[in-house]
Design a protein around this motif. Structure first.
Motif, PDB file in Angstrom:
ATOM      1  N   LYS B  13     -13.545 -24.529 -59.519  1.00  0.00           N
ATOM      2  CA  LYS B  13     -14.906 -25.041 -59.752  1.00  0.00           C
ATOM      3  C   LYS B  13     -14.857 -26.533 -60.081  1.00  0.00           C
ATOM      4  CE  LYS B  13     -16.966 -20.748 -61.425  1.00  0.00           C
ATOM      5  NZ  LYS B  13     -17.367 -19.980 -62.601  1.00  0.00           N
ATOM      6  N   TYR B  17     -16.513 -29.411 -57.810  1.00  0.00           N
ATOM      7  CA  TYR B  17     -17.526 -30.298 -58.398  1.00  0.00           C
ATOM      8  C   TYR B  17     -17.064 -31.756 -58.311  1.00  0.00           C
ATOM      9  CZ  TYR B  17     -20.646 -32.618 -61.626  1.00  0.00           C
ATOM     10  OH  TYR B  17     -21.538 -33.496 -62.170  1.00  0.00           O
ATOM     11  N   SER B 112     -21.543 -24.717 -49.823  1.00  0.00           N
ATOM     12  CA  SER B 112     -21.084 -24.863 -51.210  1.00  0.00           C
ATOM     13  C   SER B 112     -22.223 -25.241 -52.162  1.00  0.00           C
ATOM     14  CB  SER B 112     -19.991 -25.932 -51.291  1.00  0.00           C
ATOM     15  OG  SER B 112     -20.559 -27.201 -51.066  1.00  0.00           O
ATOM     16  N   GLN B 115     -23.152 -22.552 -54.581  1.00  0.00           N
ATOM     17  CA  GLN B 115     -22.093 -22.376 -55.589  1.00  0.00           C
ATOM     18  C   GLN B 115     -22.186 -23.470 -56.648  1.00  0.00           C
ATOM     19  OE1 GLN B 115     -19.419 -20.392 -56.256  1.00  0.00           O
ATOM     20  NE2 GLN B 115     -20.213 -18.860 -54.815  1.00  0.00           N
ATOM     21  N   PHE B 119     -22.739 -23.674 -61.155  1.00  0.00           N
ATOM     22  CA  PHE B 119     -21.698 -24.068 -62.104  1.00  0.00           C
ATOM     23  C   PHE B 119     -22.318 -24.396 -63.453  1.00  0.00           C
ATOM     24  CE2 PHE B 119     -18.561 -25.821 -58.702  1.00  0.00           C
ATOM     25  CZ  PHE B 119     -18.382 -24.531 -58.241  1.00  0.00           C
TER      26      PHE B 119
END
Lengths: 595, 196
Positions: B13, B17, B112, B115, B119
């Motif tokens: 993650k 990011y 993505s 996703q 986060f």
């Protein structure tokens, strides 16, 4: 998890190896003559004593002492054959970071076809009280050994060999990689099957950071053979049984590693040649800078291509000797031996490598042909520019000639004016003496003028004085002219490395009348004109001009001028040079400056 | 594959990011981050205590077209980059450069985005902290690359404070070795027949 050495991270150590021995294998451009020279350098005949070896060259044979760089590497020859091989024991003492203590002793073996093998048995590792060492820590040790062995071998190679390596590794030959062979008695993790090491996660990651991309893991004897693209790990209690095969396959892989870097340079040259074509196109449109750039590149690339060709020859000879060495083995002994398969594989590998060398040679030939064409083309352009320059110079010469003629005419006119001026001056003088107007006749002068002889006499005196003054003026003018052109000019090409700081101090002590800096690429050409020092024992000089490349630390030329025609120019030159030597202008070594 | 069901590790993650932040992929969909600067930031982050499960080790690698160097690379990080590609959250591009080198570029895929939106702030703030100047606390602490000197450093645009990233400086450990001579080389050489 442990913190080790000066590592800025807490390591997660998963795999550990027991009683590790390391071999670093590489190929270097060697032949029998170079090996013989190496044995002479190592003083192999007196092998018991050993020597500290260094890459420093003695450039000052007149000096009593010299200084090293503080880095030492002691080599004791164990065994040698003058032009075949040398095996030695090396103790490395290179500076390390604060708090890091390393005692590096290793073996070295170099043979006439460039097989170089370094061997080290790891005795002790920080934070490890037993015989186990983790792969995380081992990676750091291997990198340290890789760089230190490169530094050590550099001090044994000839300048030519170092140049070849610098070419292939882009001046970073000290960071070149070597094929790695790790031999250990045991491993801390034994998965159910050998393929368990290929988990795509932490086991594989740890192994790959040491031996590159993991190819396969085989079960051998009581352990494993783990193969990566830049190394192998052998786990066995009987590792000696595989030693020869491992070293042979390791050398084959080392050649491949070298060829990868070698090929990258060739393709880079090829790509650059395309960019240079664009510069030549620009030059065709009149951009002289582009032409200079293209010519410089072609000169460098031609030299590189020649050296790449040399490396290729070394490689071909090496592979040929390597194959010959392999085929010397007894075939009957090898028929039912598992090593036979390995040997065959190595033979095949060598043949493939030879084909790659041949392919590469074709590329080099292509490159050479292309550069030849580019060179011819740029020469034609250069000639064209030269012709233009020549025409321009002819035109300038013609103009200059016309100006000279015009000047001569003006000078003639000036002479006539000078003549008339002399006459006027004399008439004025005579008139001042005798008076311009009536002179009383009762004086003797009046009586003289009234007679015919008197007038004639006065006229003769006037003309004589006129001529006299004219001659005086003309002689004075000639003297002035001759004084102006009496000059001796000394021009000397020096062509020596110099200490720029000392040279500039030498210049600063004088009255500088002109300073010109010309930058082109990496070079910084400086021209300085200054007056000589005013000491009593100095020859009479008007000025000194120094031309030097400040970035390359190179004194190119020195010019000077004197009005004294009796002076010996060679003596003047020697005198100035002596002054410069006294000022430390030619002490160009960095460590001299710091001492 | 349904990206809603993906179970990413904390490190994956953080990595996704980080790349998303560097490329600003929502606003600049055609931006890629180069592999070497990404490796430099990952290395810097590991040293700062991020990417908890990652290690790094010096690995010989072609570097910025300036020959081989020993670069501190995280194999776990490389592995996660591969995993994120396989999961369809990252894509890569390969291009040649003016130097004898090829460059790999990374950027998050469109898939993505969902996703990334899920986060937690903790993950984001950990990565964001990399770009906050420790001296003036301004979010202007960015990576600066000097190719000629092969140096990477984090430099604050506001106060000019900087921190060196020793990406190509292998770290040392203390150790000792003794010479190991191979039985099949030089005078130690024994014929192959005897080595069985």
């Amino acid at each position: 998890m442990t913190a080790v050495g000066n590592i800025g991270d807490v390591l997660t150590e998963v795999i550990k190896l027991k009683n590790v021995k390391i071999a670093l294998i590489e190929w270097l451009p060697f032949d029998r003559n170079q090996l013989s020279a190496l044995n002479i350098k190592l003083d192999s005949l007196h092998k018991r004593r050993g020597h500290i070896v260094t890459a420093i060259k003695d450039d000052s044979p007149e000096n009593l002492i010299f200084k090293d760089s503080g880095v030492s590497c002691k080599v004791i020859v164990e065994d040698f054959q003058p032009s075949e091989y040398v095996s030695f024991h090396a103790s490395l003492n290179f500076p390390e970071d604060a708090g890091i203590i390393q005692k590096e002793e290793l073996s070295g073996h170099i043979n006439s076809w460039g097989r170089v093998v370094y061997g080290a048995d790891i005795v002790e590792v920080e934070n490890s009280s037993d015989e186990w060492v983790s792969l995380d820590v081992l990676t750091r040790i291997i990198v340290d050994l890789t760089m230190d062995t490169s530094q050590m071998i550099d001090s044994l190679l000839t300048e030519y060999q170092r140049n070849l390596l610098d070419l292939v590794f882009m001046d970073e030959s000290s960071k070149r990689s070597k094929y790695l062979l790790i031999m250990a008695e045991d491993i801390s993790i034994r998965p159910e099957t050998p393929d368990g090491f290929l988990d795509g996660e932490e086991l594989q990651n740890e192994i790959e950071q040491v031996i590159g991309v993991l190819h396969k893991v085989e079960k051998i004897d009581d352990g494993y053979l783990i193969r990566g693209n830049v190394g192998q790990i052998v786990i066995s209690n009987h590792v000696n049984e595989f030693e020869q095969t491992l070293l042979e396959s390791g050398f084959s892989s080392a050649i491949k590693i070298f060829l990868d870097d070698y090929s990258a340079i060739i393709w880079h040259l090829w790509d650059e040649s395309r960019l240079i074509e664009k510069d030549i196109d620009k030059a065709m449109l009149g951009d002289i800078t582009s032409l200079t750039k293209a010519q410089n590149w072609i000169a460098r690339a031609s030299s590189d291509a020649i050296m790449l060709g040399d490396i290729l020859s070394y490689l071909r000879d090496s592979i040929s000797d390597f194959i010959e060495d392999l085929t010397k083995e007894d075939p009957t002994r090898l028929k039912d031996d598992p090593i036979l398969l390995e040997l065959k594989q190595i033979m095949n590998d060598s043949q493939i490598t030879t084909k790659r060398v041949n392919d590469t040679q074709k590329v080099i030939h292509g490159l050479e042909s292309k550069m030849m064409a580019l060179r011819d083309f740029s020469n034609t352009l250069a000639e064209k520019h030269m012709r233009k320059l020549s025409d321009s110079m002819a035109q300038n010469t013609k103009s200059l000639s016309q100006m000279t003629e015009s000047n001569n005419r003006a000078s003639d006119a000036l002479s006539i004016i000078e003549l008339i001026l002399a006459g006027s001056v004399i008439i004025d003088i005579v008139l001042v003496l005798v008076g311009e107007y009536a002179i009383p006749e009762w004086t003797w002068l009046g009586q003289l003028f009234s007679s015919g002889i008197g007038n004639l006499l006065i006229m003769l005196i006037t003309v004589t004085l006129w001529i006299g003054v004219f001659v005086f003026l003309r002689l004075s003018k000639r003297k002035l002219e001759s004084t102006a052109v009496k000059r001796q000019l000394g021009s000397n090409v020096i062509g020596k490395r110099c200490n720029v700081a000392a040279l500039e101090r030498f210049i600063e002590g004088r009255n500088v009348t002109l300073r010109n800096t010309d930058r082109e690429g990496d070079s910084r050409i400086v021209t300085v004109t200054c007056e000589p020092s005013s000491k009593k024992d100095q020859p009479e000089l008007d000025y000194i001009t120094l031309l030097y490349d400040a970035s390359e630390r190179f004194l190119i030329q020195m010019d000077f001028e004197t009005p004294d025609m009796t002076l010996d120019l060679d003596e003047c030159y020697e005198h100035i040079l002596k002054e410069m030597v006294g000022a430390g202008v030619f002490n160009n070594l960095d460590y001299d400056e710091s001492c | 594959m349904n990206t809603d069901e993906l179970e990413l590790t904390i490190e994956q993650k953080e990595l996704l990011y980080l790349i998303s932040r560097l490329t600003d992929h929502l606003n600049c969909p055609d931006t890629w981050v180069k592999e070497t600067p990404l490796q430099a930031l990952m290395f810097h982050a590991i040293r700062k205590g991020l990417f908890n499960d990652y290690d790094y080790a010096p690995i010989s690698s072609s570097f910025l077209g300036q020959g081989r160097k020993f670069v501190n690379i995280s194999k776990e990080g490389e592995d996660d980059l591969g995993d994120l590609r396989e999961l369809g959250l990252l894509e890569t591009i390969r291009l040649s450069s003016s130097k004898p080198d090829f460059i790999t570029g990374y950027r998050p895929t469109i898939r993505s985005a969902k996703q990334l939106s899920q986060f937690t702030n903790e993950v984001k703030s950990r990565i964001d902290s990399l770009f906050i100047c420790p001296k003036c606390n301004e979010p202007t602490f960015n990576l600066v690359i000097d190719v000629d000197s092969s140096s990477f450093l984090m430099k604050c645009k506001s106060c000019s404070y900087n921190e060196d990233i020793p990406l190509i400086e292998p770290e040392d450990v203390s150790y000792s070795t003794k010479a190991y001579f191979f039985k099949t080389l030089g005078k130690h050489k024994t014929p192959r027949e005897d080595t069985k």
